[in-house]
Design a protein around this motif. Structure first.
Motif, PDB file in Angstrom:
ATOM      1  N   THR A   2      74.617 -20.898 -31.091  1.00 40.00           N
ATOM      2  CA  THR A   2      74.626 -20.770 -29.487  1.00 40.00           C
ATOM      3  C   THR A   2      73.672 -19.674 -29.192  1.00 40.00           C
ATOM      4  O   THR A   2      73.812 -18.646 -29.742  1.00 40.00           O
ATOM      5  CB  THR A   2      75.803 -20.706 -29.075  1.00 40.00           C
ATOM      6  OG1 THR A   2      76.730 -19.581 -29.240  1.00 40.00           O
ATOM      7  CG2 THR A   2      76.760 -22.260 -29.625  1.00 40.00           C
ATOM      8  N   LEU A   3      73.262 -20.058 -28.054  1.00 41.30           N
ATOM      9  CA  LEU A   3      72.217 -18.742 -27.223  1.00 41.30           C
ATOM     10  C   LEU A   3      72.830 -18.525 -25.936  1.00 41.30           C
ATOM     11  O   LEU A   3      73.055 -19.469 -25.077  1.00 41.30           O
ATOM     12  CB  LEU A   3      70.769 -19.106 -27.377  1.00 41.30           C
ATOM     13  CG  LEU A   3      69.787 -17.947 -26.950  1.00 41.30           C
ATOM     14  CD1 LEU A   3      69.878 -17.359 -28.268  1.00 41.30           C
ATOM     15  CD2 LEU A   3      68.311 -18.718 -26.850  1.00 41.30           C
ATOM     16  N   ALA A   8      69.369 -14.872 -25.044  1.00 40.65           N
ATOM     17  CA  ALA A   8      67.972 -15.345 -24.619  1.00 40.65           C
ATOM     18  C   ALA A   8      67.217 -14.218 -24.133  1.00 40.65           C
ATOM     19  O   ALA A   8      65.810 -14.554 -24.446  1.00 40.65           O
ATOM     20  CB  ALA A   8      68.471 -16.721 -23.772  1.00 40.65           C
ATOM     21  N   GLU A  50      76.398 -20.270 -22.121  1.00 42.31           N
ATOM     22  CA  GLU A  50      75.401 -20.687 -23.191  1.00 42.31           C
ATOM     23  C   GLU A  50      74.403 -21.505 -22.568  1.00 42.31           C
ATOM     24  O   GLU A  50      74.677 -22.350 -21.604  1.00 42.31           O
ATOM     25  CB  GLU A  50      76.454 -21.390 -24.191  1.00 42.31           C
ATOM     26  CG  GLU A  50      77.540 -20.684 -24.917  1.00 42.31           C
ATOM     27  CD  GLU A  50      78.069 -21.128 -25.900  1.00 42.31           C
ATOM     28  OE1 GLU A  50      77.908 -22.467 -26.292  1.00 42.31           O
ATOM     29  OE2 GLU A  50      78.840 -20.568 -26.807  1.00 42.31           O
ATOM     30  N   THR A  52      72.088 -25.033 -22.778  1.00 42.71           N
ATOM     31  CA  THR A  52      71.969 -26.152 -23.646  1.00 42.71           C
ATOM     32  C   THR A  52      70.728 -26.203 -24.534  1.00 42.71           C
ATOM     33  O   THR A  52      69.840 -25.362 -24.588  1.00 42.71           O
ATOM     34  CB  THR A  52      71.794 -27.520 -22.704  1.00 42.71           C
ATOM     35  OG1 THR A  52      70.542 -27.402 -22.177  1.00 42.71           O
ATOM     36  CG2 THR A  52      72.931 -27.204 -21.711  1.00 42.71           C
ATOM     37  N   ALA A  53      70.814 -27.219 -25.618  1.00 51.49           N
ATOM     38  CA  ALA A  53      69.822 -27.370 -26.470  1.00 51.49           C
ATOM     39  C   ALA A  53      68.288 -27.698 -25.728  1.00 51.49           C
ATOM     40  O   ALA A  53      67.305 -27.050 -26.013  1.00 51.49           O
ATOM     41  CB  ALA A  53      70.114 -28.530 -27.443  1.00 51.49           C
ATOM     42  N   GLU A  54      68.309 -28.418 -24.469  1.00 48.76           N
ATOM     43  CA  GLU A  54      67.243 -28.556 -23.603  1.00 48.76           C
ATOM     44  C   GLU A  54      66.792 -27.550 -22.992  1.00 48.76           C
ATOM     45  O   GLU A  54      65.334 -27.263 -23.167  1.00 48.76           O
ATOM     46  CB  GLU A  54      67.634 -29.646 -22.598  1.00 48.76           C
ATOM     47  CG  GLU A  54      66.421 -30.196 -21.798  1.00 48.76           C
ATOM     48  CD  GLU A  54      66.765 -31.144 -20.881  1.00 48.76           C
ATOM     49  OE1 GLU A  54      65.997 -31.637 -20.007  1.00 48.76           O
ATOM     50  OE2 GLU A  54      67.869 -31.759 -20.842  1.00 48.76           O
ATOM     51  N   GLN A  55      67.648 -26.536 -22.442  1.00 49.60           N
ATOM     52  CA  GLN A  55      67.197 -25.266 -21.954  1.00 49.60           C
ATOM     53  C   GLN A  55      66.559 -24.412 -23.246  1.00 49.60           C
ATOM     54  O   GLN A  55      65.554 -23.820 -22.540  1.00 49.60           O
ATOM     55  CB  GLN A  55      68.438 -24.636 -21.307  1.00 49.60           C
ATOM     56  CG  GLN A  55      68.942 -25.423 -20.041  1.00 49.60           C
ATOM     57  CD  GLN A  55      70.348 -24.868 -19.649  1.00 49.60           C
ATOM     58  OE1 GLN A  55      70.971 -24.371 -20.382  1.00 49.60           O
ATOM     59  NE2 GLN A  55      70.676 -25.044 -18.378  1.00 49.60           N
ATOM     60  N   VAL A  56      67.105 -24.363 -24.136  1.00 54.26           N
ATOM     61  CA  VAL A  56      66.405 -23.545 -25.190  1.00 54.26           C
ATOM     62  C   VAL A  56      65.098 -23.991 -25.420  1.00 54.26           C
ATOM     63  O   VAL A  56      64.255 -23.278 -25.761  1.00 54.26           O
ATOM     64  CB  VAL A  56      67.229 -23.768 -26.443  1.00 54.26           C
ATOM     65  CG1 VAL A  56      66.494 -22.682 -27.740  1.00 54.26           C
ATOM     66  CG2 VAL A  56      68.633 -22.788 -26.155  1.00 54.26           C
ATOM     67  N   ALA A  57      64.695 -25.394 -25.271  1.00 53.52           N
ATOM     68  CA  ALA A  57      63.658 -25.977 -25.989  1.00 53.52           C
ATOM     69  C   ALA A  57      62.455 -25.642 -24.801  1.00 53.52           C
ATOM     70  O   ALA A  57      61.571 -25.226 -25.097  1.00 53.52           O
ATOM     71  CB  ALA A  57      63.802 -27.471 -26.284  1.00 53.52           C
ATOM     72  N   THR A  58      63.105 -25.813 -23.722  1.00 50.06           N
ATOM     73  CA  THR A  58      62.241 -25.366 -22.517  1.00 50.06           C
ATOM     74  C   THR A  58      61.847 -23.977 -22.473  1.00 50.06           C
ATOM     75  O   THR A  58      60.625 -23.764 -22.329  1.00 50.06           O
ATOM     76  CB  THR A  58      63.001 -25.814 -20.995  1.00 50.06           C
ATOM     77  OG1 THR A  58      63.384 -27.162 -21.104  1.00 50.06           O
ATOM     78  CG2 THR A  58      62.129 -25.555 -20.030  1.00 50.06           C
ATOM     79  N   ASN A  60      61.749 -22.073 -25.046  1.00 48.73           N
ATOM     80  CA  ASN A  60      60.630 -21.739 -26.221  1.00 48.73           C
ATOM     81  C   ASN A  60      59.227 -22.296 -25.702  1.00 48.73           C
ATOM     82  O   ASN A  60      58.061 -21.506 -26.176  1.00 48.73           O
ATOM     83  CB  ASN A  60      61.256 -22.324 -27.399  1.00 48.73           C
ATOM     84  CG  ASN A  60      62.429 -21.602 -28.048  1.00 48.73           C
ATOM     85  OD1 ASN A  60      62.454 -20.559 -27.942  1.00 48.73           O
ATOM     86  ND2 ASN A  60      63.231 -22.304 -28.753  1.00 48.73           N
TER      87      ASN A  60
END
Length: 289
Positions: A2-3, A8, A50, A52-58, A60
């Motif tokens: 988790t990030l 982040a 934390e 979300t996976a979508e936020q992390v992808a954005t 990156n």
């Protein structure tokens, strides 16, 4: 893994620092705010939220683009200027703090309740025009630009700031078609970088800003040679002008405006103490001469 917001931000700062980006902390925060849909305050007060996976992808994706020297303003699609937030993209210059010198000079000269008309030549995203109108509710203005794409951005910004009722936008070639003595104030941030210098600029500017808004010809003064007499033509007697300049162009631009008949011509420095804006007035009509 988790990030969280704080992890982040830290990881983004480190990545940008390794990529040689100036101000990695600020850039990382701005991109995190947009990617995670949070405010600066929330990053500080709720650091363990934390993503979300979508936020992390954005995030990156944003970091990949920034590492390739794409401007943050283009990545997140917005930039603060004076007291307003503007949409920006590759079709307009990213608003810069130095340009706020023009807004500051205008606000000193025109009291809040005074009605006046202004013209912004090369309006771009609406930067100067909208910043002034937002502070002066009795004013109205016209922004002219040669780029349809830039005007589309300016129209969106005017609407978002509820200023579209007082800001007209027109595609045109500087002052072509405008009547004599039509405006109380004329402002402009024209292209002033010498052609040969453009290739030496930072990649964020050289590769991502519209060349039309940068290239001032062989010596950087092409626009001023055209604008000086034209600005005086469309100004009302005693009307004010303010134009942004390159740091080494003060004497040349002042001379062009004096030769065109301007009075009270002077140069104002920016916060970095560089010459930044030439201001002056159209001499009132002489009587009994």
């Amino acid at each position: 893994m988790t990030l969280t917001l704080v992890k982040a931000w830290t990881a983004a700062k480190d990545r940008l620092k390794d990529a040689g980006i100036d101000q990695p902390s600020i850039d990382a925060r701005l991109m995190l705010e947009v990617a995670a849909g949070v405010t600066r305050t929330e990053i500080v007060t709720d650091p363990y939220r934390e993503l979300t996976a979508e936020q992390v992808a954005t995030l990156n994706d944003y970091l990949d683009r920034r590492a390739k020297r794409e401007p943050v303003s283009h990545i997140i699609g917005r930039k603060g200027f004076w007291k307003i937030l503007l949409q920006v993209n590759k079709n307009v210059l990213t608003p810069r703090p130095e340009t706020e010198v023009i807004v500051d000079e205008v606000l000193k000269a025109f009291p809040e309740a005074m009605p006046f008309s202004m013209l912004d030549l090369g309006v771009g995203s609406g930067t100067i025009l909208l910043a002034v109108l937002a502070e002066r509710p009795a004013a109205k203005g016209l922004g002219v630009d040669a780029s349809d794409e830039a005007l589309a951005v300016a129209r969106d910004n005017a609407a978002n700031l509820n200023l579209d009722g007082r800001a007209a936008l027109l595609r045109g070639d500087w002052t072509a078609g405008l009547g004599d003595a039509s405006f109380d104030l004329v402002v402009s941030n024209p292209p002033y970088i010498p052609t040969a210098v453009i290739e030496t600029l930072e990649p964020e500017v050289r590769d991502h800003e519209p060349r039309l808004a940068l290239d001032g010809g062989a010596d950087g003064l092409d626009a001023y040679r055209l604008l000086a007499p034209e600005i005086l033509r469309v100004l009302k007697p005693a009307g004010m002008f303010a134009v942004e300049i390159g740091h080494d162009q003060s004497k040349a631009v002042e001379a062009l405006f004096r030769d065109a008949g301007a009075g009270e011509v002077r140069t104002v420095k920016d916060l970095s103490t560089y010459d930044r804006v030439v201001v002056g007035v159209k001499n009132p009509l002489e009587t009994g001469a």
